[in-house]
Design an enzyme around this catalytic site. Sequence first.
Site, mmCIF file in Angstrom:
data_model
loop_
_atom_site.group_PDB
_atom_site.id
_atom_site.type_symbol
_atom_site.label_atom_id
_atom_site.label_comp_id
_atom_site.label_asym_id
_atom_site.label_seq_id
_atom_site.Cartn_x
_atom_site.Cartn_y
_atom_site.Cartn_z
ATOM 1 N N HIS A 441 0.789 -1.302 0.023
ATOM 2 C CA HIS A 441 -0.093 -0.026 -0.112
ATOM 3 C C HIS A 441 0.937 1.221 0.082
ATOM 4 O O HIS A 441 0.729 2.379 -0.826
ATOM 5 C CB HIS A 441 -0.971 -0.108 1.086
ATOM 6 C CG HIS A 441 -1.761 1.072 1.532
ATOM 7 N ND1 HIS A 441 -3.148 1.240 1.183
ATOM 8 C CD2 HIS A 441 -1.657 2.365 2.074
ATOM 9 C CE1 HIS A 441 -3.815 2.540 1.537
ATOM 10 N NE2 HIS A 441 -2.501 3.329 1.835
ATOM 11 N N GLU A 442 2.086 1.225 0.862
ATOM 12 C CA GLU A 442 2.643 2.516 0.950
ATOM 13 C C GLU A 442 3.603 2.562 -0.476
ATOM 14 O O GLU A 442 3.915 3.574 -0.758
ATOM 15 C CB GLU A 442 3.540 2.527 2.136
ATOM 16 C CG GLU A 442 2.984 2.321 3.552
ATOM 17 C CD GLU A 442 1.970 3.488 3.579
ATOM 18 O OE1 GLU A 442 2.093 4.404 3.124
ATOM 19 O OE2 GLU A 442 0.726 3.110 4.145
ATOM 20 N N HIS A 445 1.647 4.334 -2.881
ATOM 21 C CA HIS A 445 1.870 5.978 -2.582
ATOM 22 C C HIS A 445 2.825 6.366 -3.267
ATOM 23 O O HIS A 445 2.932 7.588 -3.907
ATOM 24 C CB HIS A 445 1.742 6.293 -1.120
ATOM 25 C CG HIS A 445 0.354 5.993 -0.419
ATOM 26 N ND1 HIS A 445 -0.891 6.706 -0.958
ATOM 27 C CD2 HIS A 445 -0.199 5.662 0.582
ATOM 28 C CE1 HIS A 445 -1.621 6.668 -0.077
ATOM 29 N NE2 HIS A 445 -1.394 5.963 0.933
ATOM 30 N N HIS A 451 -5.585 7.047 -1.737
ATOM 31 C CA HIS A 451 -6.523 6.159 -1.444
ATOM 32 C C HIS A 451 -7.554 6.078 -2.134
ATOM 33 O O HIS A 451 -8.058 7.016 -2.731
ATOM 34 C CB HIS A 451 -7.084 6.456 0.127
ATOM 35 C CG HIS A 451 -5.781 6.526 1.266
ATOM 36 N ND1 HIS A 451 -5.740 7.398 2.136
ATOM 37 C CD2 HIS A 451 -4.896 5.523 1.568
ATOM 38 C CE1 HIS A 451 -4.625 7.141 2.973
ATOM 39 N NE2 HIS A 451 -4.263 5.827 2.477
#
Length: 703
Positions: A441-442, A445, A451
Site C-alpha cells: 500500500h505504501e 503511494h 487512497h
Amino acid sequence: MPFFNNLRRRSRASFKTDKSSTGSDSPNGSNGTDPTTKSSSTLSSVYGASTPASSIQPELSSSNISTAKPNGTNSVNGVTGVVGLSPQRLSPTPTSRTCHSPSQWGPYIKDPALPICSTRVVHQKVLLIYGQIGDPAHRAFDGTLTIYHHQDTFPSTQWPVFDSHFKALVHLTPGPNRLRLDFASPKLASNGSSISAHTTSFSVNFLPLVSSPPLQLVILLGKDSPGTFDAVPERIQREGNNLETAIRKFRMAAYLWQAFTGEQMYRNGFGRRCFRFEEEWQTGSLTYHDRDVGQMRNEAKIHVVRTEKTVAQLRDLDLAQQYDKAERKGDLFTIAKDAVQAHFKPSPGQKQYVSVLLLDAHWDTSSKTITGHAALGGGGGEIQLGIFGSQALQSYPTSIEEVVPAFLDCTRTDTNFVANDCSESGSNWEAANIGIGAHLHETGHLFGCPHQESGIMLRDYVRLNRTFLCREPYSTRTKEQGMRLCLPKDECVWHRLDTLRFRYHPCFRLTSDAALNTEDGVQVWAIDNGRIMVTAVTGVAFIELYAEDEQTCHTWIEFINGDNSSSGNPPRQILLTESDLRSRLPEDRKNKKLRIEIHSVGQGKHVVSDISQLTSKKALVKMPRGQMGFRGSMHGVSQMEGSQPKEIILQSALDQTKVLMSIKVYHGLAVDGLEFLYEDCSSQLFGKPGGGHPGGSEFLFGL
C-alpha cells in the site's frame, strides 16, 4: 494469469478446439484522494470488499478534438466481459486454439491469446498462474500440483489443489522457459513411472527489463542496531531473526508484490507490465536449496542503510505513528528520506523510487505500541519513498517453498513477543497479509496512488492470501472459517484507477512503448457555448470527478485503450461540457460543486476546483480592441500569506508586429514570477521578480 482459466475434462480421443462466449460487466466506481506527501495505511479505516472489474477496453478518442460521451456507467466506457474461472479474464475467440494434457485429469491449458503450445512474453522473474484440474462441476479433486522448471534450473515446487483449483508461483530464467505441470491425487491412479500420467507442458519467454527505473528495496537500521527483528522464541530458534533472514524475507515479499501487480495489470488489459527491481549476482534465496548449496543467482538487491539516529532515538514514543500522544509522527519518514538520499545520491532529475523496511520497529509491551514504525508513502524531488515497519516480518515466507505454509499458518500471535497490528494480525497468516500488503500500500503511494474506495489502496490487502491460495484458514479478524474456494473474483486487487496510473508510469514502461514528450503538463480553458477545451502534449489519460466534499473518486472518464497502441493513442485534445460531466454523477450529487482532476499520459495533473466557475460569464474577458476572450483555468492554490490572483494578456497576441523573444523565470524553490521580453526591449511582468535565483533564468525562443 490466463494460462489455466478453463481446465476441462478431456481424453485423447476428444481433442478439439473449444469456443466460448463473452459476457459484459460494468466497473465499480472508485475513490481516490489527492496524493499527499505522507499517507498512512495502518491507521483505522473502513475495509471495503468490493472488487472493481477489469479488462476494460475504453472507446477510443481521436487524436484531434474529441468529446467525452456518457454511457450511464461510472467509467466513460463499457467493460468487455469475460468467462471462465474469473470474470476478469478475456474470453477466447472462436479462432483460439487449445493446448492440454492427453489425460482427462491433467492440467488443461487454454489461453485465447496463444496458438497451440506457443510462447508468451513476460517481464517478471516470478509469475503467478492459476487453473483447474479436469471439470470441477463434474468431479472435484484435492491433490498436489508439481511444477518442473526449465532444464531443472530451479528446483521443482509443489502447490495444493483444492476442489480441482490451484494457484502457483513459477520461477523463470531469462529466455524461453519450457515448464511441466504434474497433478497427483490419492483418488487417481498413478502409472507408476517418474512422469505423471496427468501432466501438461507450456512455454513462457522471460524478457527482463533494464530500460525503466527500478523499485529500490532498502532495509533501514539505526547506527547502533544489532540488525534483529521481533520474533517469537520458536521462530528465532528455527530460522533466526538476524539481518540475513530479514533480507531473504523482504526479497520474497517484494517478488510477491511483483507477481501480484503483473497479474493485476494483465487483468485490467494493460499487458504483462510491472515494476522491476535492481538485481545483483548473489547467493540465491528464492529457493531454500540455493542457500544449502551456495547456488548463485541474479536476484533483487536489498540495500542495507544505516541512519545517523540510534535505535533508542528511532523507538522514541514521540515518533511512533500509532501512539496517540506522539507529536512527531512524521519524523520517521523524514529520517528515512534523508538516509536514502545520502545513500543513493541522486543527480538532479534522477528520480529514485524506494521502498523501505524499518528493521528496528519493535513491539513495546509496556505501552502496547509498535515503536520505530510508520506506514507512510509519497515524497517529492528526486526521492519517492514508502516506509513500513518490520513488526510482522517473522510471518513472511523466506522462499517460494514457504509461500503456501505462510498463508496457511494459523498459529496465534503471541503478544508477549510480537504485535497484533491494528488487531487484524491475530494469527501468522493474517500478520503476513497485513505486513506484506500494507507495505505494498505504501509502495503504491510512492508510485503516486491516492487512497481508493476499494483495493490495495484501501485495506483490501487483508485478503492478500487469496491471490496465492485457493483455500483460506480460520480468521481471527472475522471470527469465521475462511473461504473454502478462493477464485480470482474473491482476490485482493489494485483498483482500476491505480492501474490507469501505472499504465504510463516510468517504472512500468516496456521496451515496445513509444518515447514520451518531456512536457507532461495539461492546459484547460473555457471556450464558446459553455464548452471546455483540454489539451496535453503527451495525451489525456483519464479524468477524475469529485462532487463537493468528496475526497475519493467514485466517477472517472478514461481515454486509454488498454495496451493496444495500434488502435490509437490517448487524445491530445478533448472537449468537455459541464452538463455531460454532471450527468455522470449520482442523482444526489449532480447539483453540487464539481471538481475535476485531469491526468496526462506524461504523469502531469491539472485540477479545476470549480467547473461551474470555469464555464461562467466570469471566464469571459474583453480584449483592448473589443474582442472577447476566455480565461484559462487558474494555476496554483494561493495558500501562502499575501498571495493575490493575477492575470495578463500578452501584447504579442494583440499586435502581430510585437515579437516575443524570451521568457525570464524568477524562482527559488518555487516560481515567483514570469517576465515576457519583446524584440523592442519592452516587457510584461506576471508575478514578482523575486526568488532565490538573482536575475532569474532566461529562456530564449529560436526564431
